[in-house]
Scaffold this motif. Sequence first.
Motif, PDB file in Angstrom:
ATOM      1  N   PRO A 115       0.835  -1.197   0.000  1.00 29.39           N
ATOM      2  CA  PRO A 115       0.000   0.000   0.000  1.00 29.39           C
ATOM      3  C   PRO A 115       0.872   1.250   0.000  1.00 29.39           C
ATOM      4  CG  PRO A 115      -0.070  -1.094   2.149  1.00 29.39           C
ATOM      5  CD  PRO A 115       0.718  -1.966   1.221  1.00 29.39           C
ATOM      6  N   PRO A 116       0.331   2.328  -0.530  1.00 27.72           N
ATOM      7  CA  PRO A 116       1.134   3.548  -0.586  1.00 27.72           C
ATOM      8  C   PRO A 116       1.439   4.048   0.823  1.00 27.72           C
ATOM      9  CG  PRO A 116      -1.148   4.015  -1.156  1.00 27.72           C
ATOM     10  CD  PRO A 116      -1.019   2.525  -1.025  1.00 27.72           C
ATOM     11  N   ALA A 117       2.581   4.675   0.962  1.00 29.51           N
ATOM     12  CA  ALA A 117       2.932   5.256   2.252  1.00 29.51           C
ATOM     13  C   ALA A 117       2.049   6.470   2.495  1.00 29.51           C
ATOM     14  CB  ALA A 117       4.398   5.659   2.251  1.00 29.51           C
ATOM     15  N   HIS A 118       1.590   6.597   3.706  1.00 25.73           N
ATOM     16  CA  HIS A 118       0.771   7.754   4.055  1.00 25.73           C
ATOM     17  C   HIS A 118       1.642   8.790   4.755  1.00 25.73           C
ATOM     18  CE1 HIS A 118      -2.486   4.551   4.074  1.00 25.73           C
ATOM     19  NE2 HIS A 118      -2.781   5.361   3.068  1.00 25.73           N
ATOM     20  N   PRO A 119       1.361  10.048   4.503  1.00 23.73           N
ATOM     21  CA  PRO A 119       2.153  11.103   5.139  1.00 23.73           C
ATOM     22  C   PRO A 119       1.989  11.137   6.660  1.00 23.73           C
ATOM     23  CG  PRO A 119       0.839  11.997   3.342  1.00 23.73           C
ATOM     24  CD  PRO A 119       0.414  10.586   3.552  1.00 23.73           C
ATOM     25  N   ARG A 120       0.831  10.712   7.136  1.00 24.94           N
ATOM     26  CA  ARG A 120       0.570  10.743   8.577  1.00 24.94           C
ATOM     27  C   ARG A 120       0.025   9.398   9.030  1.00 24.94           C
ATOM     28  NH1 ARG A 120      -2.563  16.205   7.735  1.00 24.94           N
ATOM     29  NH2 ARG A 120      -0.787  17.569   7.423  1.00 24.94           N
ATOM     30  N   PRO A 121       0.313   9.038  10.282  1.00 33.32           N
ATOM     31  CA  PRO A 121      -0.196   7.753  10.791  1.00 33.32           C
ATOM     32  C   PRO A 121      -1.705   7.792  11.001  1.00 33.32           C
ATOM     33  CG  PRO A 121       0.937   8.957  12.534  1.00 33.32           C
ATOM     34  CD  PRO A 121       1.121   9.746  11.265  1.00 33.32           C
ATOM     35  N   GLU A 122      -2.314   6.597  10.990  1.00 34.02           N
ATOM     36  CA  GLU A 122      -3.749   6.459  11.261  1.00 34.02           C
ATOM     37  C   GLU A 122      -4.077   7.150  12.582  1.00 34.02           C
ATOM     38  OE1 GLU A 122      -7.085   5.268   9.393  1.00 34.02           O
ATOM     39  OE2 GLU A 122      -5.123   4.619   8.719  1.00 34.02           O
ATOM     40  N   GLY A 123      -5.189   7.850  12.625  1.00 31.68           N
ATOM     41  CA  GLY A 123      -5.579   8.578  13.831  1.00 31.68           C
ATOM     42  C   GLY A 123      -5.142  10.035  13.813  1.00 31.68           C
ATOM     43  N   HIS A 124      -4.109  10.333  13.046  1.00 31.76           N
ATOM     44  CA  HIS A 124      -3.639  11.713  12.894  1.00 31.76           C
ATOM     45  C   HIS A 124      -3.725  12.121  11.427  1.00 31.76           C
ATOM     46  CE1 HIS A 124      -2.224  11.662  16.985  1.00 31.76           C
ATOM     47  NE2 HIS A 124      -1.499  10.573  16.737  1.00 31.76           N
ATOM     48  N   ASP A 125      -4.611  11.458  10.711  1.00 32.01           N
ATOM     49  CA  ASP A 125      -4.700  11.614   9.254  1.00 32.01           C
ATOM     50  C   ASP A 125      -5.857  12.504   8.858  1.00 32.01           C
ATOM     51  OD1 ASP A 125      -6.439   9.653  10.214  1.00 32.01           O
ATOM     52  OD2 ASP A 125      -6.457   8.566   8.321  1.00 32.01           O
ATOM     53  N   ARG A 126      -5.720  13.755   9.114  1.00 31.68           N
ATOM     54  CA  ARG A 126      -6.694  14.735   8.665  1.00 31.68           C
ATOM     55  C   ARG A 126      -5.968  15.694   7.741  1.00 31.68           C
ATOM     56  NH1 ARG A 126      -9.729  11.426   9.835  1.00 31.68           N
ATOM     57  NH2 ARG A 126     -11.256  11.410  11.480  1.00 31.68           N
ATOM     58  N   TYR A 127      -6.348  15.650   6.459  1.00 36.85           N
ATOM     59  CA  TYR A 127      -5.669  16.441   5.448  1.00 36.85           C
ATOM     60  C   TYR A 127      -6.630  17.466   4.858  1.00 36.85           C
ATOM     61  CZ  TYR A 127      -2.716  12.255   5.507  1.00 36.85           C
ATOM     62  OH  TYR A 127      -1.939  11.205   5.888  1.00 36.85           O
ATOM     63  N   THR A 128      -6.108  18.648   4.589  1.00 36.83           N
ATOM     64  CA  THR A 128      -6.903  19.663   3.894  1.00 36.83           C
ATOM     65  C   THR A 128      -6.909  19.323   2.409  1.00 36.83           C
ATOM     66  OG1 THR A 128      -4.999  21.078   3.457  1.00 36.83           O
ATOM     67  CG2 THR A 128      -6.182  21.446   5.550  1.00 36.83           C
ATOM     68  N   ILE A 129      -7.759  19.983   1.685  1.00 43.30           N
ATOM     69  CA  ILE A 129      -7.845  19.738   0.246  1.00 43.30           C
ATOM     70  C   ILE A 129      -6.538  20.118  -0.444  1.00 43.30           C
ATOM     71  CG2 ILE A 129      -8.872  21.951  -0.425  1.00 43.30           C
ATOM     72  CD1 ILE A 129     -10.758  20.239  -2.282  1.00 43.30           C
ATOM     73  N   SER A 130      -5.871  21.161   0.019  1.00 44.58           N
ATOM     74  CA  SER A 130      -4.606  21.553  -0.603  1.00 44.58           C
ATOM     75  C   SER A 130      -3.513  20.531  -0.306  1.00 44.58           C
ATOM     76  CB  SER A 130      -4.178  22.957  -0.172  1.00 44.58           C
ATOM     77  OG  SER A 130      -4.013  23.019   1.230  1.00 44.58           O
ATOM     78  N   HIS A 159     -15.340  21.745  11.762  1.00 39.05           N
ATOM     79  CA  HIS A 159     -16.410  22.589  12.299  1.00 39.05           C
ATOM     80  C   HIS A 159     -16.586  23.870  11.492  1.00 39.05           C
ATOM     81  CE1 HIS A 159     -12.837  24.281  14.205  1.00 39.05           C
ATOM     82  NE2 HIS A 159     -13.542  25.389  14.415  1.00 39.05           N
ATOM     83  N   THR A 160     -15.565  24.248  10.723  1.00 40.57           N
ATOM     84  CA  THR A 160     -15.673  25.439   9.878  1.00 40.57           C
ATOM     85  C   THR A 160     -16.097  25.111   8.450  1.00 40.57           C
ATOM     86  OG1 THR A 160     -13.326  25.326   9.310  1.00 40.57           O
ATOM     87  CG2 THR A 160     -13.930  26.693  11.226  1.00 40.57           C
ATOM     88  N   GLY A 161     -16.343  23.826   8.179  1.00 33.99           N
ATOM     89  CA  GLY A 161     -16.814  23.426   6.862  1.00 33.99           C
ATOM     90  C   GLY A 161     -15.728  23.000   5.892  1.00 33.99           C
ATOM     91  N   GLN A 162     -14.450  23.028   6.332  1.00 29.63           N
ATOM     92  CA  GLN A 162     -13.374  22.599   5.445  1.00 29.63           C
ATOM     93  C   GLN A 162     -13.361  21.084   5.328  1.00 29.63           C
ATOM     94  OE1 GLN A 162      -9.881  24.335   7.340  1.00 29.63           O
ATOM     95  NE2 GLN A 162      -9.657  25.685   5.571  1.00 29.63           N
ATOM     96  N   ARG A 163     -13.098  20.620   4.102  1.00 30.55           N
ATOM     97  CA  ARG A 163     -12.979  19.180   3.892  1.00 30.55           C
ATOM     98  C   ARG A 163     -11.793  18.646   4.687  1.00 30.55           C
ATOM     99  NH1 ARG A 163     -14.757  21.439  -0.671  1.00 30.55           N
ATOM    100  NH2 ARG A 163     -16.424  20.404  -1.832  1.00 30.55           N
TER     101      ARG A 163
END
Length: 157
Positions: A22-37, A66-70
């Motif tokens: 599987p591809p490497a993820h930039p952040r570990p599971e549980g800390h994986d919240r990415y903005t659209i950019s 909470h501010t509506g950002q993906r």
Amino acid sequence: MTVMESASASTSVKVDACATAPPAHPRPEGHDRYTISEVAAFTGLTAHTLRWYERIGLMPHVDRSHTGQRRFTNRDLDWLSFVGKLRLTGMPVADMVRYAELLREGEHTFEERQELLEATRRDVRTRIAELQDTLAVLDYKIDFYASARRAPERPSA
């Protein structure tokens, strides 16, 4: 073959993992919240394309802050990686959306999803055969020119 879930927390979608790692993820599971950019930078897709994927149903529901950002997750990145593979096959967007819809419908759609992927595989194999034929012609021509350059010069008459 392993099965990975790929979706936001509110929607569970299963994606067959490729046989490769599987591809490497930039952040570990549980800390994986990415903005659209961040997702755009990581995937090479534009923010516009990511929004379009969501709008047409190719992307499952993406959580929002909470501010509506993906807020994308590693599962979303895995899904986008799979969609990228489908794009490379030349699969039409409508078929990719249909596949995503079938995936969301659940396991009773396995057969239809398999048929869709098998049809795509047939198309890919046909294109590969055409490219191999084209490669053979190119190899022939390259060999022709290489041997013509190596040929000794003929004496002039």
